[in-house]
Design a protein around this motif. Structure first.
Motif, mmCIF file in Angstrom:
data_model
loop_
_atom_site.group_PDB
_atom_site.id
_atom_site.type_symbol
_atom_site.label_atom_id
_atom_site.label_comp_id
_atom_site.label_asym_id
_atom_site.label_seq_id
_atom_site.Cartn_x
_atom_site.Cartn_y
_atom_site.Cartn_z
ATOM 1 N N MET A 172 0.823 -1.204 0.000
ATOM 2 C CA MET A 172 0.000 0.000 0.000
ATOM 3 C C MET A 172 0.858 1.255 0.000
ATOM 4 O O MET A 172 0.486 2.275 -0.601
ATOM 5 C CB MET A 172 -0.926 -0.021 1.215
ATOM 6 N N ALA A 173 2.019 1.213 0.649
ATOM 7 C CA ALA A 173 2.917 2.367 0.623
ATOM 8 C C ALA A 173 3.448 2.615 -0.780
ATOM 9 O O ALA A 173 3.541 3.772 -1.229
ATOM 10 C CB ALA A 173 4.072 2.146 1.608
ATOM 11 N N ALA A 174 3.784 1.530 -1.488
ATOM 12 C CA ALA A 174 4.261 1.683 -2.869
ATOM 13 C C ALA A 174 3.146 2.223 -3.764
ATOM 14 O O ALA A 174 3.388 3.083 -4.622
ATOM 15 C CB ALA A 174 4.774 0.340 -3.387
ATOM 16 N N GLY A 208 0.685 4.100 -2.779
ATOM 17 C CA GLY A 208 0.494 5.501 -2.407
ATOM 18 C C GLY A 208 1.521 6.409 -3.051
ATOM 19 O O GLY A 208 1.184 7.512 -3.500
ATOM 20 N N ARG A 209 2.769 5.970 -3.124
ATOM 21 C CA ARG A 209 3.798 6.785 -3.770
ATOM 22 C C ARG A 209 3.537 6.927 -5.254
ATOM 23 O O ARG A 209 3.751 7.995 -5.840
ATOM 24 C CB ARG A 209 5.183 6.165 -3.526
ATOM 25 N N THR A 210 3.063 5.863 -5.875
ATOM 26 C CA THR A 210 2.830 5.902 -7.318
ATOM 27 C C THR A 210 1.686 6.839 -7.670
ATOM 28 O O THR A 210 1.776 7.633 -8.622
ATOM 29 C CB THR A 210 2.528 4.486 -7.837
ATOM 30 N N PHE A 211 0.594 6.785 -6.911
ATOM 31 C CA PHE A 211 -0.590 7.568 -7.249
ATOM 32 C C PHE A 211 -0.686 8.880 -6.474
ATOM 33 O O PHE A 211 -1.685 9.595 -6.608
ATOM 34 C CB PHE A 211 -1.846 6.733 -6.990
ATOM 35 N N GLY A 212 0.317 9.196 -5.664
ATOM 36 C CA GLY A 212 0.325 10.456 -4.963
ATOM 37 C C GLY A 212 -0.673 10.556 -3.827
ATOM 38 O O GLY A 212 -1.258 11.624 -3.602
ATOM 39 N N LEU A 213 -0.885 9.447 -3.080
ATOM 40 C CA LEU A 213 -1.808 9.447 -1.951
ATOM 41 C C LEU A 213 -1.085 9.926 -0.697
ATOM 42 O O LEU A 213 0.094 9.634 -0.502
ATOM 43 C CB LEU A 213 -2.369 8.036 -1.720
ATOM 44 N N ASP A 214 -1.808 10.643 0.163
ATOM 45 C CA ASP A 214 -1.194 11.102 1.402
ATOM 46 C C ASP A 214 -1.094 9.952 2.403
ATOM 47 O O ASP A 214 -1.745 8.915 2.263
ATOM 48 C CB ASP A 214 -1.977 12.279 1.997
ATOM 49 N N THR A 272 -4.419 8.699 4.133
ATOM 50 C CA THR A 272 -5.261 7.857 3.271
ATOM 51 C C THR A 272 -4.686 6.455 3.165
ATOM 52 O O THR A 272 -5.424 5.462 3.238
ATOM 53 C CB THR A 272 -5.376 8.488 1.874
ATOM 54 N N VAL A 273 -3.373 6.347 3.020
ATOM 55 C CA VAL A 273 -2.730 5.024 2.945
ATOM 56 C C VAL A 273 -2.947 4.265 4.245
ATOM 57 O O VAL A 273 -3.252 3.062 4.238
ATOM 58 C CB VAL A 273 -1.228 5.187 2.643
ATOM 59 N N GLU A 274 -2.837 4.947 5.379
ATOM 60 C CA GLU A 274 -3.028 4.285 6.664
ATOM 61 C C GLU A 274 -4.465 3.807 6.837
ATOM 62 O O GLU A 274 -4.710 2.722 7.370
ATOM 63 C CB GLU A 274 -2.656 5.251 7.788
ATOM 64 N N GLN A 275 -5.427 4.585 6.366
ATOM 65 C CA GLN A 275 -6.830 4.194 6.507
ATOM 66 C C GLN A 275 -7.169 2.983 5.646
ATOM 67 O O GLN A 275 -8.002 2.160 6.026
ATOM 68 C CB GLN A 275 -7.739 5.365 6.144
ATOM 69 N N THR A 276 -6.559 2.859 4.501
ATOM 70 C CA THR A 276 -6.852 1.725 3.625
ATOM 71 C C THR A 276 -6.322 0.410 4.171
ATOM 72 O O THR A 276 -6.734 -0.657 3.713
ATOM 73 C CB THR A 276 -6.255 1.964 2.226
ATOM 74 N N LEU A 277 -5.422 0.461 5.139
ATOM 75 C CA LEU A 277 -4.862 -0.768 5.695
ATOM 76 C C LEU A 277 -5.747 -1.381 6.771
ATOM 77 O O LEU A 277 -5.577 -2.546 7.119
ATOM 78 C CB LEU A 277 -3.474 -0.492 6.273
ATOM 79 N N ALA A 278 -6.662 -0.599 7.322
ATOM 80 C CA ALA A 278 -7.536 -1.085 8.397
ATOM 81 C C ALA A 278 -8.937 -1.305 7.855
ATOM 82 O O ALA A 278 -9.352 -0.675 6.883
ATOM 83 C CB ALA A 278 -7.569 -0.088 9.559
#
Length: 359
Positions: free
Chosen positions: A76-78, A80-86, A89-95
């Motif tokens: 998810m971190a990768a 997020g970097r590719t699509f420019g997510l903050d 938002t990345v942290e919320q998608t993991l839960a």
């Protein structure tokens, strides 16, 4: 170039001092599917999500749809970097377990929905799982849409297949995918509600049957499952109606009527779930009233038998005192007469209690 280098190139062998082709990147296991859509049509292949996003940014009227299922933090971190997510938002998608909502952060809109699936079961017990819930997050950008799903229920493979057969709708861009996901979730709500209704009918039959075999723990377990289902369905109303607000300008104008149709079907699902919750409350109260009546009947039966036993104990206790002036004490048939009196008293009281409904 020497003769040996020419032969090496013809035979496909690497030429010394020359870089070979870069190895093709593959998507991680968390990626269910990834595709580029151009003017409502899917481009062939399943490219790496970074390559697909780069292609969509270079091509007009194109966007990429990346589908993920329970990604780990590294993946998810990768992404997020590719699509420019903050980072938030990345942290919320993991839960999982988020409440249905819609939120816009800069150029990215986050739409959260709850998934639901009916769990088949032979009979209802106090530990039966009736409804399996999860969630799906839809991240919408200008040239991309990312769906992140948690849980077994609510698979989006059929959603992708269905929307790909509707190129006119898919040509509206990433919001067409959001519409398709919302529509699928609402269809699942209506499907699950139909199964729950049949469970409710069976519970209602057992509660009001002559033998009254329904266990109150089974009713309470079904109510807990319906409450969980209610938490998935009811909170979606506010986010979905906020998408229909023209002042926000989220979905394209061509998709507004499709979202309105989803909202109409969601209203039907909400009405059903609310009615099921009220019906379960009535069934639970009825069963509790039946238990109170049964306990009262048991207490009356105990009291009636205690009264019958008390008369026998009283007569035997009086004659057991051995007073010299006891009635019929010196009579030859006094003992059998007392026994007959005790039996007659017991039979009379039994008939009286039977007539009054205590026995």
């Amino acid at each position: 170039m020497g003769l040996s280098a020419v032969f090496d190139r013809l035979l496909g062998r690497p030429v010394p001092g020359q870089r070979g082709p870069e190895p093709r990147r593959s998507n991680p296991d968390a990626v269910v599917d990834c595709a580029v859509y151009l003017a409502g049509r899917r481009e062939p292949g399943r490219p790496h999500y970074a390559d697909a996003y780069a292609r969509s940014r270079r091509t007009r009227d194109a966007f990429v749809w990346l589908g993920l299922h329970e990604p780990d933090p590294a993946v998810m971190a990768a992404v997020g970097r590719t699509f420019g997510l903050d980072d938030l938002t990345v942290e919320q998608t993991l839960a999982d377990g988020h409440r249905p909502t819609v939120r816009r952060d800069g150029d990215v809109t986050l739409l959260v929905l709850r998934t639901a699936g009916y769990v088949e079961h032979a009979e209802l017990t106090d530990t039966s799982e009736v409804i399996d819930t999860g969630d799906v997050m839809v991240l919408l950008g200008d040239r991309f849409v990312i769906t992140v799903r948690h849980g077994a229920a609510g698979a989006l493979t059929s959603v992708r297949a269905d929307i790909e057969h509707r190129p006119a709708v898919l040509a509206e861009g990433p919001w067409a995918v959001a519409y398709a996901v919302c529509s699928r979730m609402v269809d699942l709500y209506l499907e699950v509600s139909g199964h729950v209704e049949r469970d409710l009918e069976r519970v209602e039959e057992t509660v009001f049957a002559r033998d009254r075999s329904a266990d109150i723990q089974h009713i309470y377990q079904l109510k807990r499952e319906v409450v969980e289902f209610k938490r998935a369905v009811l909170p979606l109303q506010a986010p979905l109606r906020s998408l229909l607000d023209q002042r926000l300008g989220n979905p394209p104008r061509g998709l507004r009527r499709w979202f309105a149709d989803v909202d109409s079907r969601l209203t039907r699902a909400v009405d059903r779930v609310a009615a099921y919750d009220d019906l379960l409350n009535s069934i639970l109260q009825s069963r509790l009233a039946q238990l109170a009546v049964d306990q009262n009947n048991d207490m009356r039966k105990i009291a009636a038998w205690a009264a019958i036993a008390a008369t026998q104990t009283g007569i035997a206790g009086i004659y057991g005192m051995n007073f010299a002036t006891m009635p019929e004490l010196g009579w030859r048939y006094g003992y059998p007469a007392v026994l007959c009196l005790m039996a007659l008293t017991a039979i009379t009281l039994h008939r009286l209690f039977r007539r009054s409904g205590w026995l």
